[in-house]
Design a protein around this motif. Structure first.
Motif, PDB file in Angstrom:
ATOM      1  N   TYR A 160      57.435  -4.127   1.493  1.00 47.74           N
ATOM      2  CA  TYR A 160      58.748  -3.846   0.891  1.00 47.74           C
ATOM      3  C   TYR A 160      59.842  -4.736   1.491  1.00 47.74           C
ATOM      4  N   ASN A 161      59.585  -5.285   2.667  1.00 42.41           N
ATOM      5  CA  ASN A 161      60.622  -6.040   3.378  1.00 42.41           C
ATOM      6  C   ASN A 161      60.262  -7.507   3.605  1.00 42.41           C
ATOM      7  N   ILE A 162      59.209  -7.986   2.966  1.00 41.00           N
ATOM      8  CA  ILE A 162      58.761  -9.370   3.177  1.00 41.00           C
ATOM      9  C   ILE A 162      58.876 -10.136   1.865  1.00 41.00           C
ATOM     10  N   PRO A 163      59.570 -11.274   1.867  1.00 44.06           N
ATOM     11  CA  PRO A 163      59.658 -12.068   0.630  1.00 44.06           C
ATOM     12  C   PRO A 163      58.280 -12.577   0.211  1.00 44.06           C
ATOM     13  N   LEU A 164      57.990 -12.455  -1.082  1.00 46.74           N
ATOM     14  CA  LEU A 164      56.672 -12.810  -1.595  1.00 46.74           C
ATOM     15  C   LEU A 164      56.747 -13.966  -2.578  1.00 46.74           C
ATOM     16  N   LEU A 199      45.759  -8.161  -7.603  1.00 48.34           N
ATOM     17  CA  LEU A 199      46.727  -7.788  -6.568  1.00 48.34           C
ATOM     18  C   LEU A 199      47.520  -6.565  -7.016  1.00 48.34           C
ATOM     19  N   GLU A 200      47.984  -6.594  -8.258  1.00 53.58           N
ATOM     20  CA  GLU A 200      48.749  -5.452  -8.776  1.00 53.58           C
ATOM     21  C   GLU A 200      47.907  -4.179  -8.759  1.00 53.58           C
ATOM     22  N   ASP A 201      46.643  -4.294  -9.149  1.00 54.93           N
ATOM     23  CA  ASP A 201      45.763  -3.116  -9.154  1.00 54.93           C
ATOM     24  C   ASP A 201      45.585  -2.562  -7.744  1.00 54.93           C
ATOM     25  N   ALA A 202      45.404  -3.458  -6.763  1.00 52.64           N
ATOM     26  CA  ALA A 202      45.218  -3.017  -5.380  1.00 52.64           C
ATOM     27  C   ALA A 202      46.474  -2.332  -4.849  1.00 52.64           C
ATOM     28  N   LEU A 203      47.631  -2.850  -5.213  1.00 55.85           N
ATOM     29  CA  LEU A 203      48.891  -2.238  -4.783  1.00 55.85           C
ATOM     30  C   LEU A 203      49.070  -0.853  -5.401  1.00 55.85           C
ATOM     31  N   VAL A 204      48.753  -0.732  -6.685  1.00 58.78           N
ATOM     32  CA  VAL A 204      48.882   0.562  -7.366  1.00 58.78           C
ATOM     33  C   VAL A 204      48.007   1.613  -6.698  1.00 58.78           C
ATOM     34  N   GLN A 205      46.813   1.198  -6.253  1.00 56.47           N
ATOM     35  CA  GLN A 205      45.927   2.138  -5.566  1.00 56.47           C
ATOM     36  C   GLN A 205      46.533   2.641  -4.260  1.00 56.47           C
ATOM     37  N   ARG A 206      47.477   1.879  -3.714  1.00 55.82           N
ATOM     38  CA  ARG A 206      48.179   2.314  -2.499  1.00 55.82           C
ATOM     39  C   ARG A 206      49.551   2.903  -2.822  1.00 55.82           C
ATOM     40  N   GLY A 207      49.804   3.172  -4.106  1.00 57.82           N
ATOM     41  CA  GLY A 207      51.054   3.812  -4.522  1.00 57.82           C
ATOM     42  C   GLY A 207      52.247   2.875  -4.575  1.00 57.82           C
ATOM     43  N   ILE A 208      52.002   1.575  -4.713  1.00 54.30           N
ATOM     44  CA  ILE A 208      53.081   0.585  -4.714  1.00 54.30           C
ATOM     45  C   ILE A 208      53.072  -0.187  -6.028  1.00 54.30           C
ATOM     46  N   LYS A 209      54.241  -0.328  -6.622  1.00 55.92           N
ATOM     47  CA  LYS A 209      54.379  -1.150  -7.822  1.00 55.92           C
ATOM     48  C   LYS A 209      54.928  -2.515  -7.427  1.00 55.92           C
ATOM     49  N   LEU A 210      54.338  -3.563  -7.988  1.00 52.84           N
ATOM     50  CA  LEU A 210      54.776  -4.917  -7.659  1.00 52.84           C
ATOM     51  C   LEU A 210      56.262  -5.108  -7.929  1.00 52.84           C
ATOM     52  N   ALA A 211      56.780  -4.448  -8.965  1.00 51.13           N
ATOM     53  CA  ALA A 211      58.200  -4.583  -9.317  1.00 51.13           C
ATOM     54  C   ALA A 211      59.115  -4.073  -8.208  1.00 51.13           C
ATOM     55  N   GLN A 212      58.566  -3.252  -7.309  1.00 50.28           N
ATOM     56  CA  GLN A 212      59.374  -2.707  -6.214  1.00 50.28           C
ATOM     57  C   GLN A 212      59.470  -3.664  -5.024  1.00 50.28           C
TER      58      GLN A 212
END
Length: 301
Positions: free
Chosen positions: A188-192, A205-218
């Motif tokens: 959440y705090n690192i520029p990507l 990558l998006e699928d893996a993030l969603v599995q951890r409760g994180i949306k790429l848009a966030q």
């Protein structure tokens, strides 16, 4: 050759969207509507059902779409077989392939070289695009065999597993973040820096993030770049964190230009699959090619 009206219908039916068909065919939506209306008048039946902003095929529309798919297959076969009648014909097999960036750049070259050495009569043509566009090229009959990340659940396509790869977090060797063991919440705090929409790498990558409760848009995405090489070259000189296929950064990790960043309990894996249009799975040259590829790659692992 199928008529213009049928070509327009086929693209609208494939996309289930007048807008998308208009963009692909470079025809105005009003012109597309006229062509569809003319075809419906010709067959004296409706071909699409309208549901607000979406459309679906009527039973008549589905029948015509299936027949047009068969016609396209026949046209392709005719195009391939007509040269056989020429007196100047020299026996040769042409394979038209498409592969996503990682496969095209880092997996295929040595395998293709070995294949062509054993099959000198074969001529290969390879299109390098992201996974979404390789799938589109297959459905458009621009290629006969593709290799893409994941499975898109398209009913007209068959999938054959090829290999599994890992996507890892990397940064420049000058980036202070290389010294840290990260938690996934730190993203959440690192520029990507990430791949463009339609990329298979981005999708997993998006699928893996969603599995951890994180949306790429966030997350703080600073830049989206088209192509693995562009993303790799950018992160080498920037302070962003990037997610790249391990196969793509082997040399840079070995030389120290890039550093793998550990993110606790966060792994991104993806499966590559061969894709073919249904009904072409027993095409001998492609069937043999797939078998060779799988054997050859297993030797390289």
């Amino acid at each position: 050759m199928i008529s213009q009206k049928h070509r327009v219908f086929f693209e609208v039916a494939r996309q289930l969207s007048f807008t998308k068909a208009s963009q692909i065919l470079y025809i105005s939506q009003s012109a597309i509507s006229k062509q569809i209306k003319a075809l419906e008048e010709y067959y004296k039946t409706g071909l699409f059902e309208r549901h607000g902003n979406t459309i679906s095929l009527t039973p008549a529309g589905k029948l015509i779409y299936e027949k047009l798919e068969a016609v396209q297959e026949i046209q392709n076969e005719l195009h391939q077989q007509m040269p056989l009648l020429s007196e100047d014909f020299k026996p040769q097999v042409t394979l038209v392939l498409g592969a996503s960036t990682t496969i095209s750049l880092y997996i295929l070259p040595p395998v293709l070289s070995a294949y062509l050495t054993q099959h000198p009569q074969v001529q290969l043509s390879l299109k390098n695009r992201n996974s979404e566009n390789i799938l589109k090229a297959l459905l458009d009959h621009d290629i006969d065999l593709g290799i893409i990340e994941g499975i898109n659940k398209v009913s007209q396509v068959t999938y054959t597993p090829f290999l599994t790869d890992e996507v890892i977090a990397v940064c420049s060797h000058r980036n202070p973040i290389k010294k840290h063991n990260l938690q996934v919440q730190d993203l959440y705090n690192i520029p990507l820096a990430i791949r463009e929409a339609g990329s298979g790498t981005l999708a997993v990558l998006e699928d893996a993030l969603v599995q951890r409760g994180i949306k790429l848009a966030q997350l703080p995405v600073r830049v989206r770049l088209g192509g693995t090489e562009a993303l790799k070259n950018f992160v080498r000189v920037d302070t962003c964190l990037a997610f790249l296929p391990r196969q793509a950064v082997v040399k840079e990790l070995a030389s120290g230009e890039l550093v793998e960043v550990n993110i606790k309990d966060f792994e991104v894996h993806r499966t590559f699959n061969f894709i073919q249009r249904k009904g072409t799975e027993n095409n001998a040259p492609y069937k043999n090619f797939i078998q060779f590829m799988k054997r050859q790659y297993s030797k390289m692992e």
